[in-house]
Scaffold this motif. Structure first.
Motif, PDB file in Angstrom:
ATOM      1  N   GLN A 197      12.797 -39.871  -3.623  1.00 41.16           N
ATOM      2  CA  GLN A 197      14.197 -39.460  -3.717  1.00 41.16           C
ATOM      3  C   GLN A 197      15.067 -40.603  -4.241  1.00 41.16           C
ATOM      4  OE1 GLN A 197      15.747 -37.015  -0.290  1.00 41.16           O
ATOM      5  NE2 GLN A 197      13.693 -37.342   0.526  1.00 41.16           N
ATOM      6  N   VAL A 198      14.905 -41.783  -3.676  1.00 40.65           N
ATOM      7  CA  VAL A 198      15.747 -42.928  -4.071  1.00 40.65           C
ATOM      8  C   VAL A 198      15.606 -43.242  -5.551  1.00 40.65           C
ATOM      9  CG1 VAL A 198      16.066 -45.414  -3.782  1.00 40.65           C
ATOM     10  CG2 VAL A 198      15.809 -43.950  -1.769  1.00 40.65           C
ATOM     11  N   PHE A 199      14.367 -43.123  -6.077  1.00 36.23           N
ATOM     12  CA  PHE A 199      14.129 -43.489  -7.468  1.00 36.23           C
ATOM     13  C   PHE A 199      13.973 -42.283  -8.402  1.00 36.23           C
ATOM     14  CE2 PHE A 199      12.784 -47.245  -5.058  1.00 36.23           C
ATOM     15  CZ  PHE A 199      13.634 -48.176  -5.635  1.00 36.23           C
ATOM     16  N   GLY A 200      14.319 -41.094  -7.907  1.00 44.00           N
ATOM     17  CA  GLY A 200      14.417 -39.919  -8.768  1.00 44.00           C
ATOM     18  C   GLY A 200      13.103 -39.392  -9.292  1.00 44.00           C
ATOM     19  N   TYR A 201      12.035 -39.495  -8.512  1.00 46.85           N
ATOM     20  CA  TYR A 201      10.736 -38.979  -8.944  1.00 46.85           C
ATOM     21  C   TYR A 201      10.467 -37.584  -8.380  1.00 46.85           C
ATOM     22  CZ  TYR A 201       9.468 -43.536 -10.825  1.00 46.85           C
ATOM     23  OH  TYR A 201       9.417 -44.701 -11.575  1.00 46.85           O
ATOM     24  N   CYS A 202      11.505 -36.843  -8.087  1.00 43.14           N
ATOM     25  CA  CYS A 202      11.301 -35.522  -7.501  1.00 43.14           C
ATOM     26  C   CYS A 202      12.405 -34.568  -7.930  1.00 43.14           C
ATOM     27  CB  CYS A 202      11.268 -35.612  -5.971  1.00 43.14           C
ATOM     28  SG  CYS A 202      12.827 -36.148  -5.243  1.00 43.14           S
ATOM     29  N   SER A 203      12.150 -33.277  -7.702  1.00 42.87           N
ATOM     30  CA  SER A 203      13.146 -32.234  -7.957  1.00 42.87           C
ATOM     31  C   SER A 203      13.051 -31.212  -6.836  1.00 42.87           C
ATOM     32  CB  SER A 203      12.882 -31.564  -9.311  1.00 42.87           C
ATOM     33  OG  SER A 203      11.620 -30.919  -9.302  1.00 42.87           O
ATOM     34  N   LEU A 204      14.034 -30.295  -6.782  1.00 42.61           N
ATOM     35  CA  LEU A 204      14.041 -29.240  -5.768  1.00 42.61           C
ATOM     36  C   LEU A 204      13.258 -28.039  -6.258  1.00 42.61           C
ATOM     37  CD1 LEU A 204      17.776 -29.330  -4.608  1.00 42.61           C
ATOM     38  CD2 LEU A 204      15.803 -30.413  -3.528  1.00 42.61           C
ATOM     39  N   ALA A 248      22.201 -37.590  -0.436  1.00 41.34           N
ATOM     40  CA  ALA A 248      22.734 -38.949  -0.593  1.00 41.34           C
ATOM     41  C   ALA A 248      21.686 -39.919  -1.117  1.00 41.34           C
ATOM     42  CB  ALA A 248      23.278 -39.445   0.745  1.00 41.34           C
ATOM     43  N   LYS A 249      20.399 -39.557  -0.989  1.00 44.06           N
ATOM     44  CA  LYS A 249      19.326 -40.449  -1.439  1.00 44.06           C
ATOM     45  C   LYS A 249      18.869 -40.180  -2.870  1.00 44.06           C
ATOM     46  CE  LYS A 249      17.265 -41.446   3.079  1.00 44.06           C
ATOM     47  NZ  LYS A 249      16.036 -41.337   3.921  1.00 44.06           N
ATOM     48  N   LEU A 267      19.438 -42.710  -5.705  1.00 43.52           N
ATOM     49  CA  LEU A 267      20.308 -43.706  -5.084  1.00 43.52           C
ATOM     50  C   LEU A 267      20.263 -45.041  -5.820  1.00 43.52           C
ATOM     51  CD1 LEU A 267      22.147 -44.575  -2.727  1.00 43.52           C
ATOM     52  CD2 LEU A 267      20.060 -45.120  -1.429  1.00 43.52           C
ATOM     53  N   PHE A 268      19.156 -45.346  -6.480  1.00 39.40           N
ATOM     54  CA  PHE A 268      19.034 -46.641  -7.155  1.00 39.40           C
ATOM     55  C   PHE A 268      20.128 -46.856  -8.188  1.00 39.40           C
ATOM     56  CE2 PHE A 268      17.014 -44.137 -10.421  1.00 39.40           C
ATOM     57  CZ  PHE A 268      17.072 -44.889 -11.600  1.00 39.40           C
ATOM     58  N   ARG A 269      20.623 -45.768  -8.782  1.00 41.52           N
ATOM     59  CA  ARG A 269      21.683 -45.914  -9.784  1.00 41.52           C
ATOM     60  C   ARG A 269      22.982 -46.423  -9.137  1.00 41.52           C
ATOM     61  NH1 ARG A 269      19.618 -43.934 -14.317  1.00 41.52           N
ATOM     62  NH2 ARG A 269      18.219 -42.131 -14.275  1.00 41.52           N
ATOM     63  N   GLU A 270      23.321 -45.863  -7.990  1.00 47.76           N
ATOM     64  CA  GLU A 270      24.522 -46.323  -7.287  1.00 47.76           C
ATOM     65  C   GLU A 270      24.343 -47.752  -6.783  1.00 47.76           C
ATOM     66  OE1 GLU A 270      28.220 -46.599  -5.850  1.00 47.76           O
ATOM     67  OE2 GLU A 270      27.440 -44.984  -7.123  1.00 47.76           O
ATOM     68  N   LEU A 271      23.138 -48.065  -6.300  1.00 51.20           N
ATOM     69  CA  LEU A 271      22.860 -49.422  -5.849  1.00 51.20           C
ATOM     70  C   LEU A 271      23.023 -50.413  -6.989  1.00 51.20           C
ATOM     71  CD1 LEU A 271      19.712 -48.841  -3.585  1.00 51.20           C
ATOM     72  CD2 LEU A 271      22.060 -49.249  -2.842  1.00 51.20           C
TER      73      LEU A 271
END
Length: 549
Positions: A443-450, A486-487, A490-494
């Motif tokens: 989730q944090v690094f965007g390797y998933c979808s719903l 929120a996750k 998240l790396f982009r916001e970080l």
């Protein structure tokens, strides 16, 4: 002292690295200075071990009719009667044995050090001294120090860090033209001056020392080559040179160098490596990769100990070996990035990037990275943007360190190159395990979808789904109830927060106060999974054409 420091560590992070660097910087700096001054010696083997290795190489070559791989030589070490060969028991499976043998300068090996012979089989085969001379000798003038590290000689061109910094961060095109000599030879990146004679500027003094951290097989070498091509300056490494001889003799002359002669230094901290060096950085760049490709790459690398090595066996043919690696690597992956996010980032500014972004959108990815490196809100119109554009236009071959592996099982599918190509190597049970263990990471690094359909299985990675997907990063799919909005990415916001931080610190000249001691706590660093049993495996080979007499 450690018990006292533990009082300041949050309860959920008690299993992470316990030291509080900011309150004890002087103490830790003394530790790392002492570590750097340790009388290091290169790994050695006895004469008897060397003679036995020469004998094995000759016998294998006679039997095969061509030079053996180093993996085949290692496998035959296990057949040696250790009571008859002094020192064999200590080194027969040691990862440094090849380096010790190569330094004796009698074995001829290919550029990637994967084939060996006692004769010059063809022009690709050289001894260590021959390859060093051909790569770094005249007219470049590089030398080896007493630890076999590459160093600039009297005639070697070096670069003032202040000059490089000003050139890359300026919009004055005449500066780039005037200093074009820095970037003219992509095959021979330059070292930094240890001291700029005009301004007294070094990368350490201005607080711009950068650690480039990644879990193994996550694209570390690929980005290093980009960084060298763009800046014209060699990248360093804190790993023991015996691990990285092939890299030193091909693309990365800064192996085992962490001092002020390099700006950006490779590390696998917080993962332990035998012989890694302790050093100080002011910023950290962390590259991530999707777990599937990372695990598959490790399955090829660990048995062969070769950057581009690939085993012959299908993973399904060695299920116990493969399953053990999958589960241990998944758990290690989870802990590694938890430590980066929860411990390293609060101590030092960190910028994250994904290997897949670097492959598919290098221009934008590198521009974001150099905003962080140069403390800029944007690199639009700056000389560094021109350098990035020039290097990207050279194509991937300019940044390819070794031959990329090909997944034959996915070759006939319409799958984007190098992404989503290894899923079919994993069983449903293994996919479920990775998906659950790395849910936060994905989730944090965007390797998933719903999941579009709640009744659909999140493990149903069918060829049709792969072909139809719109995103390169949908490696994992979760039900909406399993995802924390929120996750997601998240790396982009970080990264935005960390960029604001480094810009503010640089304006106040306080970046040098961001001291993170790399490889400080070796006892608590994360260990890699145990090596797969290489006696069960074999390495894919290429025809070795003999030079005509």
């Amino acid at each position: 002292r450690r018990e006292t420091l533990m009082e300041s560590v949050p309860e959920q992070d008690k299993d992470l690295l316990p030291q509080n660097y900011k309150e004890n910087v002087e103490h830790y700096e003394e530790l790392f200075r002492r570590d750097d001054l340790v009388d290091r010696k290169r790994f050695e083997i006895t004469d008897q071990v060397a003679d036995k290795a020469y004998e094995i190489i000759e016998k294998l070559q006679e039997k095969k009719g061509s030079p053996p791989t180093w993996m085949q030589v290692r496998q035959h070490f296990d057949e040696v009667d250790i009571s008859q060969v002094e020192g064999m028991n200590e080194v027969k499976s040691h990862p440094f044995t090849k380096a010790a043998l190569l330094y004796r300068d009698k074995v001829y090996m290919t550029p990637c050090l994967n084939y060996c012979s006692m004769v010059r089989w063809n022009d690709e085969y050289m001894t260590f001294s021959e390859r060093f001379a051909s790569r770094f000798g005249d007219p470049y003038g590089y030398q080896l120090d007493d630890m076999m590290r590459v160093r600039p000689g009297e005639a070697t061109k070096t670069v003032d860090f202040g000059l490089l910094w000003d050139t890359l961060g300026s919009s004055d095109a005449s500066l780039l033209e005037k200093n074009a000599w820095i970037f003219e030879d992509l095959q021979h990146p330059k070292f930094l001056n240890t001291l700029d004679p005009e301004s007294g500027v070094t990368v350490d003094r201005v607080g711009e020392k950068v650690a480039y951290a990644s879990y193994p097989r996550c694209g570390n070498s690929f980005l290093r080559k980009y960084l060298q091509n763009i800046t014209g300056v060699a990248t360093g490494s804190d790993m023991a040179l015996e691990f990285c001889q092939d890299l030193q003799l091909t693309d990365f002359l800064g192996e085992e160098i962490t001092d002020s002669q390099v700006w950006i230094t490779k590390t696998h901290d917080p993962k332990w490596n035998l012989g890694n060096k302790m050093w100080k950085c002011n910023k950290i760049v962390c590259c991530v990769r999707n777990p599937y490709d990372c695990i598959v790459s490790l399955m090829h690398f660990l048995p062969t100990l070769n950057q581009g090595g690939q085993i012959n066996e299908k993973f399904s043919d060695v299920p116990e070996v493969w399953d053990k690696l999958v589960r241990e690597t998944t758990e290690a992956h989870k802990v590694y990035y938890r430590r980066v996010l929860n411990y390293m980032q609060p101590s030092c500014p960190v910028h994250f990037l994904r290997y897949e972004d670097l492959r598919t959108n290098p221009q934008h990815t590198l521009e974001e990275l150099f905003c962080f490196l140069l403390n800029k809100e944007s690199v639009e119109g700056l000389n560094v943007q021109k350098r990035i554009t020039e290097v990207v236009q050279l194509g991937h071959k300019a940044t390819q360190v070794y031959q990329q592996k090909v997944n034959e099982a996915a070759a006939d599918k319409k799958v984007p190159i190098l992404m989503n190509r290894t899923i079919d190597q994993f069983t449903l049970e293994q996919r479920a395990f990775i998906s659950e263990q790395l849910k936060d990471f994905n989730q944090v690094f965007g390797y998933c979808s719903l999941l579009a359909d709640a009744s659909q299985s999140p493990l149903d990675h069918t060829p049709e789904w792969l072909e139809e997907q719109q995103s390169l990063f949908n490696f994992f799919r979760y039900a909406e109830s399993e995802v924390d909005p929120a996750k997601l990415n998240l790396f982009r916001e970080l990264n935005k927060q960390q960029l604001e931080k480094v810009i503010a610190l640089s304006k106040e000249d306080k970046l040098k106060e961001q001291a993170f001691i790399v490889n400080l706590d070796k006892e608590r660093q994360l260990r890699l999974p145990t090596y797969p049993n290489y006696m069960l495996l074999s390495m894919k080979e290429k025809p070795q054409i003999k030079k005509e007499e």
